[in-house]
Motif scaffolding. Structure first.
Motif, PDB file in Angstrom:
ATOM      1  N   ASN A 123      -8.122   6.344  -8.062  1.00 58.47           N
ATOM      2  CA  ASN A 123      -6.931   5.512  -7.820  1.00 58.47           C
ATOM      3  C   ASN A 123      -5.631   6.332  -7.801  1.00 58.47           C
ATOM      4  O   ASN A 123      -4.546   5.759  -7.776  1.00 58.47           O
ATOM      5  CB  ASN A 123      -6.816   4.426  -8.893  1.00 58.47           C
ATOM      6  N   THR A 234       4.813   0.679   0.438  1.00 56.05           N
ATOM      7  CA  THR A 234       3.452   0.175   0.255  1.00 56.05           C
ATOM      8  C   THR A 234       3.031   0.404  -1.209  1.00 56.05           C
ATOM      9  O   THR A 234       2.158   1.217  -1.486  1.00 56.05           O
ATOM     10  CB  THR A 234       2.508   0.905   1.223  1.00 56.05           C
ATOM     11  N   GLY A 276      -2.685   5.603   0.351  1.00 60.07           N
ATOM     12  CA  GLY A 276      -2.013   4.368   0.760  1.00 60.07           C
ATOM     13  C   GLY A 276      -2.410   3.937   2.150  1.00 60.07           C
ATOM     14  O   GLY A 276      -2.950   4.725   2.926  1.00 60.07           O
ATOM     15  N   PRO A 277      -2.135   2.660   2.478  1.00 60.86           N
ATOM     16  CA  PRO A 277      -2.552   2.120   3.773  1.00 60.86           C
ATOM     17  C   PRO A 277      -1.832   2.789   4.942  1.00 60.86           C
ATOM     18  O   PRO A 277      -0.694   3.237   4.798  1.00 60.86           O
ATOM     19  CB  PRO A 277      -2.155   0.639   3.678  1.00 60.86           C
ATOM     20  N   GLN A 361      -0.476  -6.504   0.117  1.00 61.83           N
ATOM     21  CA  GLN A 361      -1.074  -5.185   0.329  1.00 61.83           C
ATOM     22  C   GLN A 361      -2.536  -5.261   0.759  1.00 61.83           C
ATOM     23  O   GLN A 361      -2.989  -4.450   1.559  1.00 61.83           O
ATOM     24  CB  GLN A 361      -0.967  -4.339  -0.943  1.00 61.83           C
ATOM     25  N   SER A 362      -3.289  -6.241   0.222  1.00 65.05           N
ATOM     26  CA  SER A 362      -4.714  -6.324   0.594  1.00 65.05           C
ATOM     27  C   SER A 362      -4.835  -6.567   2.087  1.00 65.05           C
ATOM     28  O   SER A 362      -5.737  -6.041   2.738  1.00 65.05           O
ATOM     29  CB  SER A 362      -5.391  -7.467  -0.162  1.00 65.05           C
ATOM     30  N   HIS A 365      -3.963  -3.379   3.991  1.00 70.22           N
ATOM     31  CA  HIS A 365      -5.046  -2.397   3.917  1.00 70.22           C
ATOM     32  C   HIS A 365      -6.117  -2.664   4.972  1.00 70.22           C
ATOM     33  O   HIS A 365      -6.781  -1.745   5.427  1.00 70.22           O
ATOM     34  CB  HIS A 365      -5.690  -2.409   2.522  1.00 70.22           C
ATOM     35  N   ARG A 366      -6.310  -3.934   5.345  1.00 70.98           N
ATOM     36  CA  ARG A 366      -7.466  -4.223   6.209  1.00 70.98           C
ATOM     37  C   ARG A 366      -7.086  -4.492   7.666  1.00 70.98           C
ATOM     38  O   ARG A 366      -7.975  -4.600   8.508  1.00 70.98           O
ATOM     39  CB  ARG A 366      -8.287  -5.376   5.639  1.00 70.98           C
TER      40      ARG A 366
END
Ligand code: GDP
Ligand code: IMO
Ligand code: MG
Length: 425
Positions: A123, A234, A276-277, A361-362, A365-366
């Motif tokens: 992490n 982010t 990070g994304p 953020q989730s 991320h995707r």
């Protein structure tokens, strides 16, 4: 009004240093307002490359007085070494002022940054391990030491004792490290660093207000960038300061109404260092090609940067957050040998399409980028000096970005040197 601001619109390393250097020739003051030596700004002047970290990039312009503002975190040893290495190359650092209210990065900040990253394991944020986060955390906790404390040994030692009590417990009990010695730190900071830094310590807020009243030209130089901002980036994959336009006021003491032009720096593609994304990231040979041609390795840590296509959704958000007046598009020449170019104009989240950066953020991320494809120009533009020198496909690329970001692109970078740019105004 005479105050201009340069701010990164992506994830850093957009070429802020080069633009600051370029604009500094017209300025009386260049002010860093946040961050510390996590920043790495490469400026190329007459074939000579300078890597600046803590000192404003305006130092290479003879006209400008350079200011390290109250919002910066200062590692005094690094500052002294940077001054000495500039002096050794003939750059006068007598024009450097350091705010007495800027916070000091202390040895325990570096130590905690390193060990806490290690403890985070998978992490980890991928920080620069320069003690930036821990120093800003102490500032917010009101146990930080400031540059002005270097001028008062009694206060310095008292504050250090208070801070070290907690830090040594943390280091020894939580992180299994040796405690640090207050005596050693005091000797280094007060005996070695203070005499060298003292002549530069100043009431920079007042100096800047007097300069504004006298009609002087001031340039505020942001480090890091909008999506590394503690609030707007982010999170948690951000730095611990406010690089965005709002931070320029708190970090310099110049109120927002005094700032008349806000220049957003955007790379013609996109890079990021650390975790990070990054929706448009390319983990293929196209990404490798961007890294190779763009020489995308960190100035500070030497780390290989992650690279991808220009994300217009991201920069449009940066335009709003920073109230951008104009954009300087950098490194357009890096795209000279790409047959087709992609620009992200939206995101796909399952069956939904998004035209702005999702707050969650989730989701960010995707998401998958929605691309539009443009033709490359397949010809070198490094010698371009005026708009007519740019091939029509390059003009189309610039116009496309301008339309999707919604802010005029006023300057285009076509190489690392101070003189390699095209003004579109
Ligand atoms: P900063 O942190 O925003 O100041 O950017 P960095 O200095 O970390 O990274 C930008 C890199 O790109 C530096 O090596 C610059 O010399 C280089 N650079 C800046 N503008 C241009 C440009 O228009 N073209 C090319 N090829 N390189 C550029
Ligand atoms: P310039 O000014 C790019 C990134 C780090 C990490 C995160 C937090 O050269 O554009 P920190 O050490 O600040 O706590 O690290 O922020 N980062 C940068 N990335 N350019 C920078 O500065 C950066 N400064 C910090 O890689 O992901
Ligand atoms: Mg950089």
């Amino acid at each position: 009004m005479p105050v201009k601001l340069v701010v990164g619109t992506q994830w850093g390393d957009e070429g802020k240093g080069k633009l600051t250097d370029l604009m500094a020739s017209q300025c009386d003051y260049v002010v860093r307002y946040q961050g510390g030596h996590n920043a790495g700004h490469t400026v190329v002047v007459d074939g000579k490359s300078f890597a600046l970290s803590l000192i404003p990039s305006g130092i290479l312009s003879e006209r400008a007085t350079c200011v390290i503002g109250n919002g910066v975190v200062v590692e005094p040893g690094v500052l002294i070494r940077e001054m000495e290495s500039l002096e050794a190359r003939g750059v006068d650092t007598g024009r450097l002022l350091v705010s007495g209210s800027a916070h000091l990065i202390m040895p325990y900040h570096l130590e905690i940054d390193k060990v806490s990253e290690r403890y985070l394991g998978k992490n980890a944020l991928g920080t620069t391990k320069r003690g930036i986060g821990p120093a800003y955390a102490d500032k917010a906790s009101r146990i930080g030491l400031r540059v002005q404390d270097l001028l008062d040994p009694k206060i310095f030692r008292e504050k250090l004792d208070v801070a070290l009590r907690e830090k040594n417990l943390l280091l020894s009990k939580a992180y299994n490290r040796l405690p640090l010695s207050a005596k050693e730190i005091s000797e280094r900071y007060l005996d070695e660093y203070a005499p060298k830094i003292a002549p530069h310590i100043a009431d920079t807020v007042n100096i800047l207000h007097l300069a504004i009243a006298a009609g002087k030209e001031i340039l505020l130089e942001g480090a890091q960038a909008t999506f590394l901002d503690l609030d707007h980036g982010t999170y948690p994959f951000v730095t611990s300061s406010s690089p965005t336009a709002g931070g320029a006021s708190t970090g310099s003491g110049i109120g927002p109404r005094n700032i008349d032009t806000i220049v957003g720096i955007a790379k013609a593609y996109l890079t990021r260092v650390g975790a990070g994304p990054f929706p448009t990231e390319l983990k293929d040979e196209t990404g490798d090609k961007l890294i190779e041609i763009g020489v995308e390795f960190g100035t500070v840590t030497g780390r290989r940067r992650r690279a991808g296509w220009f994300d217009a959704v991201l920069v449009r958000q940066a335009a709003n957050i920073n109230s951008l007046s104009e954009i300087a598009l950098t490194k357009l020449d890096v795209l000279d040998t790409f047959e087709t170019l992609k620009v992200c104009v939206g995101y796909r989240d399952g069956s939904a399409t998004l035209d702005s950066v999702p707050y969650h953020q989730s989701v960010f991320h995707r998401v998958e980028p929605i691309y539009e494809e443009l033709e490359g120009w397949m010809t070198p533009i490094t010698g371009a000096t005026k708009p007519a020198d740019l091939p029509s496909a390059a003009r189309k690329y610039i116009d496309f970005l301008e339309t999707h970001v919604g802010v005029p692109i006023a300057t285009v970078g076509v190489g690392p040197s101070r003189d390699q740019f095209v003004s579109l105004r």
